[in-house]
Design an enzyme around this catalytic site. Structure first.
Site, PDB file in Angstrom:
ATOM      1  N   ASP A  58      -9.139  -4.801  -2.964  1.00  0.00           N
ATOM      2  CA  ASP A  58      -7.738  -4.911  -3.354  1.00  0.00           C
ATOM      3  C   ASP A  58      -7.281  -3.601  -3.986  1.00  0.00           C
ATOM      4  O   ASP A  58      -8.010  -3.014  -4.799  1.00  0.00           O
ATOM      5  CB  ASP A  58      -7.580  -6.066  -4.350  1.00  0.00           C
ATOM      6  CG  ASP A  58      -6.139  -6.513  -4.503  1.00  0.00           C
ATOM      7  OD1 ASP A  58      -5.276  -5.664  -4.833  1.00  0.00           O
ATOM      8  OD2 ASP A  58      -5.866  -7.710  -4.297  1.00  0.00           O
ATOM      9  N   TYR A 146      11.667  -6.298  -4.813  1.00  0.00           N
ATOM     10  CA  TYR A 146      10.924  -5.573  -3.772  1.00  0.00           C
ATOM     11  C   TYR A 146      11.518  -4.189  -3.539  1.00  0.00           C
ATOM     12  O   TYR A 146      10.807  -3.177  -3.520  1.00  0.00           O
ATOM     13  CB  TYR A 146      10.920  -6.383  -2.478  1.00  0.00           C
ATOM     14  CG  TYR A 146      10.339  -5.640  -1.306  1.00  0.00           C
ATOM     15  CD1 TYR A 146       8.960  -5.503  -1.168  1.00  0.00           C
ATOM     16  CD2 TYR A 146      11.164  -5.066  -0.336  1.00  0.00           C
ATOM     17  CE1 TYR A 146       8.416  -4.805  -0.099  1.00  0.00           C
ATOM     18  CE2 TYR A 146      10.629  -4.371   0.733  1.00  0.00           C
ATOM     19  CZ  TYR A 146       9.253  -4.241   0.852  1.00  0.00           C
ATOM     20  OH  TYR A 146       8.723  -3.547   1.898  1.00  0.00           O
TER      21      TYR A 146
END
Length: 314
Positions: A58, A146
């Site tokens: 990750d 976002y």
């Protein structure tokens, strides 16, 4: 140094845009390492190739990123939380992936001395534009967490260049579509959702009146832009778009023709975070990357229909 001796780290390489980019990198003779946590990516998206290495990890894990970055000449950072809707629903988690994850990649790239970092930004940074087409010099006014996260990433990239000399180029993707974009995800792109509905012979959902416009670009053209950006001498930000736009009702009409299923849309209220109109100016991408889109919208839709039909038949 030959391409075969150059290693490219692709974060999020098992995902939609990532896997197409990996294919083209391998075809161009690069060695590729993919770092992906497989939260949305799939190993089945990746080809079997001697020049490909996969690491499950990750980007929020700085040590994992540093380990994967070792020996890389270039880095293509595509790992992200890509949903506008999800960023509104869970802004904290979205920011962790899209801001902290990006900073980790930048730090690891700087420490490893990579030649170039190319990272995914988004047309979402612009918000509702005052003028079309949208140039990179246009006002930035994101409507969602976002879009804000992507703009923050761009500021960090500029700062990393000033402080550490890290060469980078942020690509502001417009509406990317193509095979491997998961239509079953509630955050999937509109084209993959429309296709999935029509193939299953159910009416697609349109938010608002359907007259909102988008600049749709085929994923293979985006992958070409990613690879060209790795060796471009330019830094900063660059649109990745076609320079054309189509409204959603016209898009649905094209999809009716491709699929042969003529199902009317079901309209729901518009969403506050949705941009009304979008169309990218491509002058900078032509000059900086020396490329132009090779796929028309209709050609891309036909290729996606073939791939989607094969998936449904499997």
């Amino acid at each position: 140094m030959s391409k075969a001796s150059k290693r490219v780290l692709v974060t999020g390489g098992a995902g939609f845009i990532g896997s197409h980019s990996v294919e083209q990198l391998l075809a161009s003779g690069y060695n590729v390492c993919v770092l992906d946590n497989l939260s949305t990516g799939k190993l089945t998206n990746l080809p079997h190739h001697d020049g490909l290495t996969f690491i499950k990890g990750d980007v929020c894990d700085l040590q994992a990123v540093k380990d994967a970055m070792q020996g890389a000449s270039y880095c293509l950072h595509l790992a992200a939380q890509v949903s506008v809707v999800r960023s509104v629903e869970d802004p904290s988690s979205s920011a962790q992936q899209n801001i902290l994850g990006c900073i980790n990649v930048m730090q690891a790239a700087h420490e490893a001395g990579v030649n170039k970092l190319v990272y995914a930004s988004s047309a979402a940074v612009y918000g509702n534009p005052r003028h079309l087409p949208i140039a990179e010099t246009s006002t930035v006014c994101p409507l969602s967490p976002y879009g804000l996260e992507k703009w923050v990433d761009e500021q960090y990239a500029a700062l990393f260049h000033t402080l550490y000399g890290l060469p980078s180029l942020g690509l502001r993707y417009f509406n990317v579509f193509g095979p491997r974009q998961d239509p079953k995800s509630p955050y999937a792109g509109v084209i993959s959702k429309f296709f999935d509905c029509l193939i299953r012979k159910t009416s697609p959902t349109v938010f608002g009146d359907g007259r909102q416009t988008r600049d749709f670009i085929f994923v293979k053209d985006v992958a070409r832009a990613n690879i060209a950006a790795l060796t471009s001498s330019h830094q900063g930000v660059c649109n990745v778009a076609t320079g054309n736009r189509v409204d959603l009702l016209a898009l649905l009409s094209l999809l009716h023709g491709v699929t042969g299923n003529y199902l009317p849309a079901v309209h729901l209220p518009s969403r506050d975070e949705d941009i009304r109109d979008s169309q990218g100016d491509t002058q900078r991408s032509r000059a900086w990357l020396d490329i132009q889109p090779q796929w028309t919208l209709n050609e891309g839709l036909k290729a996606l229909y073939t791939a989607t039909s094969e998936t449904h038949a499997a």
